[in-house]
Scaffold this motif. Structure first.
Motif, mmCIF file in Angstrom:
data_model
loop_
_atom_site.group_PDB
_atom_site.id
_atom_site.type_symbol
_atom_site.label_atom_id
_atom_site.label_comp_id
_atom_site.label_asym_id
_atom_site.label_seq_id
_atom_site.Cartn_x
_atom_site.Cartn_y
_atom_site.Cartn_z
ATOM 1 N N ARG A 287 -32.565 -25.498 46.161
ATOM 2 C CA ARG A 287 -33.045 -26.396 46.889
ATOM 3 C C ARG A 287 -32.200 -27.251 47.678
ATOM 4 N N SER A 288 -31.256 -27.748 46.691
ATOM 5 C CA SER A 288 -30.110 -28.673 46.913
ATOM 6 C C SER A 288 -29.003 -27.864 48.034
ATOM 7 N N GLU A 289 -28.805 -26.540 47.406
ATOM 8 C CA GLU A 289 -27.816 -25.873 48.616
ATOM 9 C C GLU A 289 -28.207 -25.764 49.858
ATOM 10 N N GLU A 290 -29.646 -25.345 49.907
ATOM 11 C CA GLU A 290 -30.163 -25.029 51.177
ATOM 12 C C GLU A 290 -30.367 -26.352 51.929
ATOM 13 N N GLN A 291 -30.607 -27.357 51.447
ATOM 14 C CA GLN A 291 -30.797 -28.804 52.228
ATOM 15 C C GLN A 291 -29.419 -29.110 52.666
ATOM 16 N N SER A 292 -28.186 -29.132 51.755
ATOM 17 C CA SER A 292 -27.004 -29.570 52.074
ATOM 18 C C SER A 292 -26.224 -28.609 53.343
ATOM 19 N N VAL A 293 -26.327 -27.548 53.374
ATOM 20 C CA VAL A 293 -25.651 -26.705 54.559
ATOM 21 C C VAL A 293 -26.565 -26.836 55.742
ATOM 22 N N ILE A 294 -25.425 -27.140 56.714
ATOM 23 C CA ILE A 294 -25.868 -27.623 58.078
ATOM 24 C C ILE A 294 -25.185 -26.520 59.212
ATOM 25 N N LEU A 295 -26.210 -25.938 59.948
ATOM 26 C CA LEU A 295 -25.682 -25.084 61.035
ATOM 27 C C LEU A 295 -25.782 -25.848 62.483
ATOM 28 N N SER A 296 -25.051 -25.731 62.950
ATOM 29 C CA SER A 296 -24.714 -26.619 64.361
ATOM 30 C C SER A 296 -24.357 -25.779 65.459
ATOM 31 N N GLU A 297 -25.002 -25.817 66.597
ATOM 32 C CA GLU A 297 -25.012 -25.156 67.903
ATOM 33 C C GLU A 297 -23.986 -25.884 68.759
ATOM 34 N N VAL A 298 -22.980 -25.366 69.164
ATOM 35 C CA VAL A 298 -22.059 -26.129 70.124
ATOM 36 C C VAL A 298 -22.069 -25.638 71.395
ATOM 37 N N VAL A 305 -20.212 -30.511 76.525
ATOM 38 C CA VAL A 305 -20.184 -29.811 75.277
ATOM 39 C C VAL A 305 -20.942 -30.896 74.497
ATOM 40 N N LYS A 306 -22.082 -30.205 73.421
ATOM 41 C CA LYS A 306 -22.829 -30.884 72.815
ATOM 42 C C LYS A 306 -23.172 -30.285 71.512
ATOM 43 N N ALA A 307 -23.119 -30.772 70.663
ATOM 44 C CA ALA A 307 -23.345 -30.232 69.183
ATOM 45 C C ALA A 307 -24.878 -30.680 68.760
ATOM 46 N N THR A 308 -25.698 -29.525 68.318
ATOM 47 C CA THR A 308 -26.905 -29.843 67.923
ATOM 48 C C THR A 308 -27.198 -28.897 66.771
ATOM 49 N N ALA A 309 -27.895 -29.677 65.555
ATOM 50 C CA ALA A 309 -28.219 -29.192 64.374
ATOM 51 C C ALA A 309 -29.547 -28.346 64.696
ATOM 52 N N LEU A 310 -29.489 -27.119 63.899
ATOM 53 C CA LEU A 310 -30.459 -26.145 64.044
ATOM 54 C C LEU A 310 -31.452 -26.300 62.828
ATOM 55 N N THR A 311 -32.558 -25.880 62.964
ATOM 56 C CA THR A 311 -33.723 -26.132 62.070
ATOM 57 C C THR A 311 -33.526 -24.814 61.001
ATOM 58 N N LYS A 312 -33.906 -25.036 59.751
ATOM 59 C CA LYS A 312 -33.921 -24.185 58.638
ATOM 60 C C LYS A 312 -35.384 -23.821 58.434
ATOM 61 N N PRO A 313 -35.284 -22.536 57.757
ATOM 62 C CA PRO A 313 -34.300 -21.431 57.314
ATOM 63 C C PRO A 313 -33.462 -20.875 58.394
ATOM 64 N N TYR A 314 -32.429 -20.680 58.192
ATOM 65 C CA TYR A 314 -31.376 -20.129 58.959
ATOM 66 C C TYR A 314 -31.658 -18.465 59.211
ATOM 67 N N ARG A 315 -31.570 -18.177 60.572
ATOM 68 C CA ARG A 315 -32.034 -16.508 60.832
ATOM 69 C C ARG A 315 -30.776 -16.189 61.763
ATOM 70 N N GLN A 316 -30.366 -14.897 61.670
ATOM 71 C CA GLN A 316 -29.422 -14.419 62.535
ATOM 72 C C GLN A 316 -29.730 -14.703 63.953
ATOM 73 N N ASP A 317 -31.033 -14.421 64.373
ATOM 74 C CA ASP A 317 -31.283 -14.465 65.813
ATOM 75 C C ASP A 317 -31.046 -15.830 66.514
ATOM 76 N N GLN A 318 -30.706 -16.947 65.370
ATOM 77 C CA GLN A 318 -30.516 -18.262 65.987
ATOM 78 C C GLN A 318 -28.998 -18.306 66.642
ATOM 79 N N LEU A 319 -28.274 -17.370 66.326
ATOM 80 C CA LEU A 319 -26.970 -17.243 66.606
ATOM 81 C C LEU A 319 -26.817 -16.512 68.174
ATOM 82 N N LYS A 320 -26.464 -17.317 69.207
ATOM 83 C CA LYS A 320 -26.713 -16.645 70.517
ATOM 84 C C LYS A 320 -25.249 -16.278 70.902
#
Length: 399
Positions: A287-298, A305-320
């Protein structure tokens, strides 16, 4: 024939307009604020023939300029300088791929390290963004980087403006200790290479020199063992180009083999490994690892240019493929994933923001920034996504 002068005038005007729209970029980079720095880096004469054939090429930064290092000096790095190292690899069909490392000396100036970063991006542009970028720091070099130099690295005092030539030899390499832990969703994370980081309830991978040890704690789960062996094999194949040895150290190993592990670690014995309770609860760790990891879209789709944190759980299709992303794993590397259609501004800004995370979060020196072009994702990156489908796979698999 009376139309000929008019036709020539029109053609001449069109050519002139074309030339106006696309001015040539020449000259040297003058400062870190030079607005044409990246464009100048891409067409720099020092990089004219770079990456055309398999091998290693090195440039030393001197007054914002990349100066080629002769092959006889490969593996020698001045503490007061920054360098760019290009590794070109050819597959069986002759297709080329590139890894670009920019190495920063412990006494390197901000101008030199900044110039190395800019020139690295420009060199990557030369390959249309297909290269993988790596940031290297003196004394904490990645295994991939170290594999380019069969002999030990040599650190030289001083820099371009210094006459010092005192040599300090790096005894061999960065030492990495990776903890593998979990109950259902087993994860791996890098920890300080000390016996105090270990416990009897988890599995640990020690990557040092040409050896990859898998130390199985007495109370470790079988899934942790299997995951660790898989990760160790990936480290061997990806970081050591298949040349390292993977050795399993468990309760059935001889005393000699067990002591080899602790000798490589630098201290300790099996009896001194902390109890399994020191590692905490497996599910709490997940749980700690999942919560601490952050994926942001730039993205610059909004005009800036804007960086936006994405929602979890992370999926491959979130990477555009039109965007760039920063994956901050907190306990390991910071990954910059760049889509095939991402703009140059997005790629550049993603790298800048990733570099800023190193200082703003005060990460240890062994945390690296790694740029990953779409389609070149390593297994340790893919583990942070619930499912992943590689090219050629008919269905997604759980990572």
């Amino acid at each position: 024939m009376k139309f000929l002068p008019i036709l020539l005038f029109v053609l001449g005007t069109a050519c002139a307009r074309t030339a106006t729209r696309q001015p040539s970029i020449t000259g040297k980079i003058t400062s870190l604020t030079d607005k044409d720095a990246r464009a100048k880096a891409r067409v720099h004469t020092a990089f004219a023939n770079a990456g055309r054939q398999a091998g290693v090429e090195i440039w030393r930064i001197n007054d914002f300029e990349p100066v080629a290092v002769p092959a006889k000096d490969f593996g020698k790095f001045h503490k007061g300088d920054s360098y760019i190292i290009l590794k070109t690899t050819a597959d069986k069909r002759g297709n080329l791929s590139w890894d670009i490392h920019y190495w920063i000396g412990s006494e390197s100036t901000q101008d030199e390290s900044g110039a190395a970063a800019i020139l690295t991006v420009g060199l990557d542009d030369k390959f249309n963004g297909a290269a993988i970028q790596h940031r290297e720091v003196l004394g904490q070099e990645s295994q991939l980087f170290l594999s380019y130099f069969p002999s030990a690295l040599q650190y030289l005092d001083g820099g371009n403006t210094s006459g010092f030539n005192h040599v300090v030899t790096n005894a061999g390499a960065e030492k990495r200790l990776i903890q593998v832990k979990g109950k259902r969703n087993v994860r791996s994370r890098q920890v300080d290479p000390l016996i105090s980081s270990m416990n009897k309830g988890d599995v640990f991978i020690l990557d040092v020199g040409n050896d990859v040890y898998v130390y199985v704690g007495e109370k470790a789960r079988n899934m942790e063992r299997l995951k660790a062996i898989s990760v160790a094999n990936q480290i061997r194949d990806q970081d050591h180009n298949g040349r390292a040895r993977v050795e399993i150290v468990d309760q059935y190993s001889s005393d000699v083999d067990v002591q080899k592990f602790f000798t490589a670690l630098g201290s300790g014995t099996r009896d001194l490994v902390p109890e399994d309770t020191a590692g905490g609860d497996d599910q709490a760790f997940e749980r700690s690892e999942e919560q601490s990891v952050i994926l942001s879209e730039v993205s610059d789709s909004s005009g800036k240019v804007k960086a936006t944190a994405l929602t979890k759980p992370y999926r491959q299709d979130q990477l555009k493929k039109q965007e760039a992303y920063i994956l901050d794993t907190v306990s390991g590397s910071i990954y910059v994933w760049t889509g095939k259609q991402a703009t140059e501004k997005e790629k550049s800004e993603a790298m800048n923001k990733a570099q800023q995370l190193l200082s703003s979060k005060n990460y240890p020196s062994w945390v690296h920034v790694v740029k990953i072009p779409q389609g070149t994702e390593p297994a340790i990156f893919k583990q942070y996504f619930t499912t992943w489908q590689d090219v050629g796979m008919s269905h997604s698999r759980i990572v």
